[in-house]
Structures are given as structure tokens and as C-alpha cells.
Design an enzyme around this catalytic site. Structure first.
Site, PDB file in Angstrom:
ATOM      1  CB  CYS A  75      -0.878  -0.045   1.241  1.00 21.55           C
ATOM      2  SG  CYS A  75      -1.335   1.542   1.915  1.00 21.55           S
ATOM      3  CD  GLU A  76      -0.013   5.004  -4.261  1.00 19.48           C
ATOM      4  OE1 GLU A  76       0.784   4.566  -5.105  1.00 19.48           O
ATOM      5  OE2 GLU A  76      -0.905   5.818  -4.534  1.00 19.48           O
ATOM      6  CG  HIS A  77      -2.382   5.731   0.777  1.00 19.99           C
ATOM      7  ND1 HIS A  77      -3.622   5.233   0.453  1.00 19.99           N
ATOM      8  CD2 HIS A  77      -2.060   6.628  -0.178  1.00 19.99           C
ATOM      9  CE1 HIS A  77      -4.036   5.821  -0.667  1.00 19.99           C
ATOM     10  NE2 HIS A  77      -3.107   6.655  -1.065  1.00 19.99           N
ATOM     11  CG  HIS A  78      -0.846   3.267   5.700  1.00 18.43           C
ATOM     12  ND1 HIS A  78      -1.989   3.191   4.932  1.00 18.43           N
ATOM     13  CD2 HIS A  78      -1.093   4.180   6.660  1.00 18.43           C
ATOM     14  CE1 HIS A  78      -2.901   4.024   5.404  1.00 18.43           C
ATOM     15  NE2 HIS A  78      -2.383   4.633   6.465  1.00 18.43           N
ATOM     16  CD  GLN A 116      -8.261  -4.435  -2.951  1.00 18.32           C
ATOM     17  OE1 GLN A 116      -7.958  -4.300  -1.767  1.00 18.32           O
ATOM     18  NE2 GLN A 116      -9.291  -5.169  -3.330  1.00 18.32           N
ATOM     19  CG  HIS A 144      -5.728  -3.168   2.314  1.00 22.41           C
ATOM     20  ND1 HIS A 144      -5.163  -2.240   1.477  1.00 22.41           N
ATOM     21  CD2 HIS A 144      -6.603  -3.876   1.560  1.00 22.41           C
ATOM     22  CE1 HIS A 144      -5.696  -2.365   0.269  1.00 22.41           C
ATOM     23  NE2 HIS A 144      -6.574  -3.344   0.296  1.00 22.41           N
ATOM     24  CB  CYS A 146      -2.419   0.098   6.350  1.00 19.24           C
ATOM     25  SG  CYS A 146      -3.453   0.030   4.888  1.00 19.24           S
TER      26      CYS A 146
HETATM   27 ZN    ZN Z   1      -2.648   1.638   3.600  1.00 17.86          ZN
END
Ligand code: ZN
Length: 186
Positions: A75-78, A116, A144, A146
Site C-alpha cells: 500500500c503506497e499510503h502506509h 488496490q 490490508h 494497514c
Molecule cells: Zn494503507
């Protein structure tokens, strides 16, 4: 990919969280993580144009469905993993591709910082562009980390995304046929 930069970054994170970066257990961690990142982000160096080369001279007109393909992405956010299963279906319009090529396309797109939703639509778009099928559909079902190990902390909950193109979008019976085939357990 610049492994030295990754190493420095990981050392900074460890230092930042208050770890002793000289401690024997973690002194080699920045180097190890940099090598691991080279592997799990290796999809960045493969251009999309290299994916899904059609098989010359082979034709087929019925639905091709590949289901329960396991995958792992980040996941590119976390920068935490999300992982699960992908289901890919397409109805050829003359051009077909090797089954392993579909799996490879999924793998390469997954080996990039991702969300995703984008992974799902990128795969559907690449299949549409390369094979010009009558239709294609991609469903991804993933957990996920995260969401499971932090934040809302709901271990085991699944996020399902789908991307529907062509006849799968316009014809409900075709879409239902795919969903039935995915559910079938034999
Ligand atoms: Zn994430």
C-alpha cells in the site's frame, strides 16, 4: 533503483523511532531492507508495454477465467502489505495470451507502490489495450495490513474491488457467468 538511498532512509527511520542502530540485531537491517525493496518494487522497472504479448496465430472466442491467483502488494499510503486473490476474466476477440502472461502482468503491477483500486483498473486496462477483447473483468479481494494491524484494526476484513470492461459491463448474464465460476469450489 538506488539501494544506498533506501539504506540511509531505513537507518533514519530506525533512528527516528528511537532504536539503537548499532545494535547487533538491526545493524544490517537497512541493507537487508534495501535488497528486499529492490525485489518487492521490481515491477517499477518493467514498462507496461512489455506486458501481455499476444500469442501469434492462436484464436479462441470463449471466456478465459483465471481465478484465485494469490498476490502480494504494498500500500503506497502506509508502505504495508496488502495481499489476497485476484480473478481475471476476458472474452477474446481473436487475440489470446498465455495464462502465465496474465499472472506475470498481475505480479509486475503488484510489485509497485499501489492502491488496490488502481491495481485492479490498471490490469483491466492493460488487458483491454493489448488484447482488444470483447470484454474483461478483474476482481481483487485483499486484506490490508494497514487496516488490520493499525487504524481501524479489523483483522481478516477483506476489501473487494472490481474493474469491468466491454461486454462484462453491458451484459449482465456474462458478468453473472463469471461470478458463478469464481464462486464454484470444484
Ligand atoms: Zn494503507
Amino acid at each position: 533503483m538506488d539501494l544506498k538511498k533506501i539504506e540511509k532512509g531505513v537507518a533514519l527511520i530506525l533512528d527516528g523511532i528511537g532504536e539503537n542502530i548499532a545494535r547487533p540485531g538491526i545493524k544490517d537491517t537497512p541493507e537487508r531492507v534495501s535488497r528486499m525493496y529492490a525485489e518487492i518494487f521490481s515491477g517499477l522497472k518493467t514498462p507496461d508495454e512489455d506486458l501481455l504479448k499476444p500469442i501469434e496465430g492462436e484464436t479462441h472466442d470463449e471466456m478465459v477465467l483465471l481465478k484465485d491467483i494469490p498476490f502480494y502488494s504494498i500500500c503506497e499510503h502506509h508502505l504495508l502489505p496488502f495481499f489476497g486473490k485476484a480473478h481475471i476474466a476476458y472474452i477474446p476477440n481473436g487475440k489470446i495470451v498465455g495464462i502465465s502472461e496474465l499472472v506475470k502482468a498481475l505480479e509486475l503491477l503488484a510489485k509497485r507502490p499501489q492502491v488496490q483500486e488502481r491495481l485492479t483498473s490498471q490490469l483491466a486496462d492493460i488487458i483491454s489495450q493489448r488484447l482488444k477483447p470483447k470484454g474483461c473483468m478483474v476482481i481483487i479481494d485483499a486484506e490490508h495490513l494497514c487496516m488490520s494491524m493499525r487504524g481501524i484494526k479489523k483483522p481478516g476484513s477483506k476489501t473487494v474491488t472490481s474493474a469491468v470492461r466491454g461486454i462484462f459491463r453491458s451484459k449482465q448474464s456474462t458478468r453473472d457467468e463469471m461470478l458463478e465460476l469464481i464462486k464454484r469450489k470444484d
